[in-house]
Design a protein around this motif. Sequence first.
Motif, PDB file in Angstrom:
ATOM      1  N   TYR A   1      -7.482  -1.967 -51.151  1.00  0.00           N
ATOM      2  CA  TYR A   1      -7.133  -1.363 -52.362  1.00  0.00           C
ATOM      3  C   TYR A   1      -6.123  -1.833 -53.427  1.00  0.00           C
ATOM      4  O   TYR A   1      -5.981  -1.789 -54.255  1.00  0.00           O
ATOM      5  CB  TYR A   1      -6.620   0.265 -51.975  1.00  0.00           C
ATOM      6  N   ASN A   2      -5.397  -3.018 -52.498  1.00  0.00           N
ATOM      7  CA  ASN A   2      -4.385  -3.713 -53.177  1.00  0.00           C
ATOM      8  C   ASN A   2      -4.953  -4.456 -54.258  1.00  0.00           C
ATOM      9  O   ASN A   2      -4.404  -4.639 -55.259  1.00  0.00           O
ATOM     10  CB  ASN A   2      -3.543  -4.352 -52.113  1.00  0.00           C
TER      11      ASN A   2
ATOM     12  N   LEU B   1       2.105   5.319 -53.749  1.00  0.00           N
ATOM     13  CA  LEU B   1       1.308   5.974 -52.460  1.00  0.00           C
ATOM     14  C   LEU B   1       0.734   4.777 -51.690  1.00  0.00           C
ATOM     15  O   LEU B   1       0.774   4.855 -50.638  1.00  0.00           O
ATOM     16  CB  LEU B   1       0.124   6.922 -52.984  1.00  0.00           C
ATOM     17  N   SER B   2       0.364   3.778 -52.372  1.00  0.00           N
ATOM     18  CA  SER B   2      -0.034   2.610 -51.849  1.00  0.00           C
ATOM     19  C   SER B   2       1.190   1.803 -50.884  1.00  0.00           C
ATOM     20  O   SER B   2       0.873   1.252 -49.909  1.00  0.00           O
ATOM     21  CB  SER B   2      -0.676   1.293 -52.584  1.00  0.00           C
TER      22      SER B   2
ATOM     23  N   SER C   1      -3.086 -10.155 -52.276  1.00  0.00           N
ATOM     24  CA  SER C   1      -3.933  -9.291 -51.646  1.00  0.00           C
ATOM     25  C   SER C   1      -5.326 -10.042 -51.099  1.00  0.00           C
ATOM     26  O   SER C   1      -5.817  -9.713 -50.197  1.00  0.00           O
ATOM     27  CB  SER C   1      -4.599  -8.120 -52.663  1.00  0.00           C
TER      28      SER C   1
ATOM     29  N   ILE D   1       3.448   3.697 -49.324  1.00  0.00           N
ATOM     30  CA  ILE D   1       3.421   4.294 -48.275  1.00  0.00           C
ATOM     31  C   ILE D   1       2.349   3.986 -47.221  1.00  0.00           C
ATOM     32  O   ILE D   1       2.620   3.889 -45.951  1.00  0.00           O
ATOM     33  CB  ILE D   1       3.540   5.883 -48.403  1.00  0.00           C
ATOM     34  N   LEU D   2       1.422   3.997 -47.827  1.00  0.00           N
ATOM     35  CA  LEU D   2      -0.034   3.478 -46.987  1.00  0.00           C
ATOM     36  C   LEU D   2       0.125   2.181 -46.176  1.00  0.00           C
ATOM     37  O   LEU D   2      -0.370   1.829 -45.224  1.00  0.00           O
ATOM     38  CB  LEU D   2      -1.275   3.502 -47.776  1.00  0.00           C
ATOM     39  N   ASP D   3       0.770   0.876 -46.997  1.00  0.00           N
ATOM     40  CA  ASP D   3       1.017   0.021 -46.477  1.00  0.00           C
ATOM     41  C   ASP D   3       2.085  -0.197 -45.341  1.00  0.00           C
ATOM     42  O   ASP D   3       1.826  -0.868 -44.386  1.00  0.00           O
ATOM     43  CB  ASP D   3       1.531  -1.159 -47.547  1.00  0.00           C
TER      44      ASP D   3
ATOM     45  N   PRO E   1      -5.507  -3.405 -45.981  1.00  0.00           N
ATOM     46  CA  PRO E   1      -5.965  -2.711 -47.088  1.00  0.00           C
ATOM     47  C   PRO E   1      -6.733  -3.474 -48.291  1.00  0.00           C
ATOM     48  O   PRO E   1      -5.938  -4.146 -49.007  1.00  0.00           O
ATOM     49  CB  PRO E   1      -4.981  -1.936 -47.280  1.00  0.00           C
TER      50      PRO E   1
ATOM     51  N   VAL F   1       2.554   2.224 -43.383  1.00  0.00           N
ATOM     52  CA  VAL F   1       1.741   2.840 -42.196  1.00  0.00           C
ATOM     53  C   VAL F   1       1.022   1.686 -41.582  1.00  0.00           C
ATOM     54  O   VAL F   1       0.899   1.400 -40.415  1.00  0.00           O
ATOM     55  CB  VAL F   1       0.925   4.070 -42.647  1.00  0.00           C
ATOM     56  N   TYR F   2       0.263   1.133 -42.403  1.00  0.00           N
ATOM     57  CA  TYR F   2      -0.816  -0.137 -41.920  1.00  0.00           C
ATOM     58  C   TYR F   2       0.059  -1.042 -40.895  1.00  0.00           C
ATOM     59  O   TYR F   2      -0.341  -1.388 -40.030  1.00  0.00           O
ATOM     60  CB  TYR F   2      -1.491  -0.582 -42.949  1.00  0.00           C
TER      61      TYR F   2
END
Length: 178
Positions: free
Chosen positions: A48-49, A77-78, A34, A80-82, A46, A84-85
Amino acid sequence: PPRAAGRGTAMDVQEQRRYASLLEKASWLSILLSMLSQCASSTAAPSYNVVLGFWGAYCVFSRHGRAVLLYVTFLFLSLILDVVYFSLYGASSSTSSFQFALVMGVFNLGAKVAALYVGGQYFAALGGQWGTRDPDMDGSLQSSMGYSVPGHYNPPEGGMAGAADSMDSAHSNVGPAL
């Protein structure tokens, strides 16, 4: 009824230690990857990782089932967000530093999938969400120390009258009435 954490065979303790060790390694690897993915100058990856990696390390040391459950939930959830990113910014990778950050992010995605699996196994080995930090604490010791025991009602001593008496005595020591 939930399985009491730490109450079992030596195999259960070995299983906890094995999954804890694997989760700790996956968490520190995720932190490293990260941080490496933050080196892109054009677009921020991101962040948040990094926090999720530290949370995974915390879960290993706290051995608390609820913390591990939340960690696994937010880790899912992260992921899924990754995805998308990566789908939004992956095609526009123009600089070499951004391409490096994307590659580190993809490697981190793999580390997070491994941490998700190991975290789920660790959660189960701890006894689920009722896994406690100290496996030697039983319900009587927990309630005497002020912790609430899940599924048990611990009424105040002396019933409701005892609770009202203690409230009256606590208010009588406040000071003189004006």
